[in-house]
Motif scaffolding. Sequence first.
Motif, PDB file in Angstrom:
ATOM      1  N   GLU A 175     -74.984   2.277  -4.779  1.00 57.40           N
ATOM      2  CA  GLU A 175     -74.887   3.454  -5.645  1.00 57.40           C
ATOM      3  C   GLU A 175     -73.473   3.647  -6.165  1.00 57.40           C
ATOM      4  OE1 GLU A 175     -76.448   6.787  -3.557  1.00 57.40           O
ATOM      5  OE2 GLU A 175     -78.530   6.298  -4.047  1.00 57.40           O
ATOM      6  N   GLU A 180     -74.377   5.989 -10.066  1.00 62.75           N
ATOM      7  CA  GLU A 180     -75.373   7.060 -10.140  1.00 62.75           C
ATOM      8  C   GLU A 180     -76.415   6.871  -9.034  1.00 62.75           C
ATOM      9  OE1 GLU A 180     -78.175   6.978 -13.413  1.00 62.75           O
ATOM     10  OE2 GLU A 180     -77.455   4.982 -13.984  1.00 62.75           O
ATOM     11  N   PRO A 202     -82.414   3.466 -11.591  1.00 66.23           N
ATOM     12  CA  PRO A 202     -81.859   4.824 -11.532  1.00 66.23           C
ATOM     13  C   PRO A 202     -82.951   5.848 -11.213  1.00 66.23           C
ATOM     14  CG  PRO A 202     -81.086   3.664 -13.483  1.00 66.23           C
ATOM     15  CD  PRO A 202     -82.167   2.815 -12.894  1.00 66.23           C
TER      16      PRO A 202
END
Length: 245
Positions: A175, A180, A202
């Motif tokens: 991450e 994100e 994501p």
Amino acid sequence: MTENHGLRAVAHAVTAVHDARPRPAPRAHLKATMLKKYFVTGLLIWLPLAITLWILDFVLTSLDATLLLLPQPWRPDALLGFHLPGFGLILSVLIVLVTGVLAANIIGERLVSWGEQMLSRIPIVRSIYSSVKQVSDTMLSPKGNAFRKAVLIQFPQPGQWAIGLVVGDPGEVIEAALGEPMITVFVPTTPNPTSGYTVIVPAREVKELDITVDDALKFVISLGVVSPVAPRIGRRSALTTGLPE
């Protein structure tokens, strides 16, 4: 002459209309069509039953191999005088239950820990056992959420969607590299859902489905023929945080 010419024109028109009407199919063709329909109907009834029986036979035959752990005089074949499938399943369930009971106390935990330490010292066995244990702990743990929620992701390219099963959080390292919140999703293949692709996407691009994992797997195995059932009212999501509402 003009009158005769008119009558001939009317006769030709009537004949053309008569020839243009659909003719009934030959009787032999109708019989072939009905036979094909009956055959397909029978196949749809027997094929799932045959596959189910084949899988049950494979499982029972494989589990009957656990009877070899018993001494020869204690085996059902020796006691009954004939082979009766299913005792291997009973013995396997009993072994698993007894192992769980023994591992639930302090002595059992120490024995399990000692056994794992012994396996961790064997080079090849160590890598296999540790990997399998991590996967089983993740999938079978009561507190885990792996493979318990079906989602939609764009795969294999944008604009194309596939049903996947949420595995969990890919970890802080991934991450941080991507910048994100991400979610690890397993996309099973058709018609064999045991193989597939592990995709990191994501969290904002994941669409949560209000269906069970069983319905999602049925959709994949059936090549999309068996559509997921309607969402159940009041059913709570089993997915962890990170998915958009």
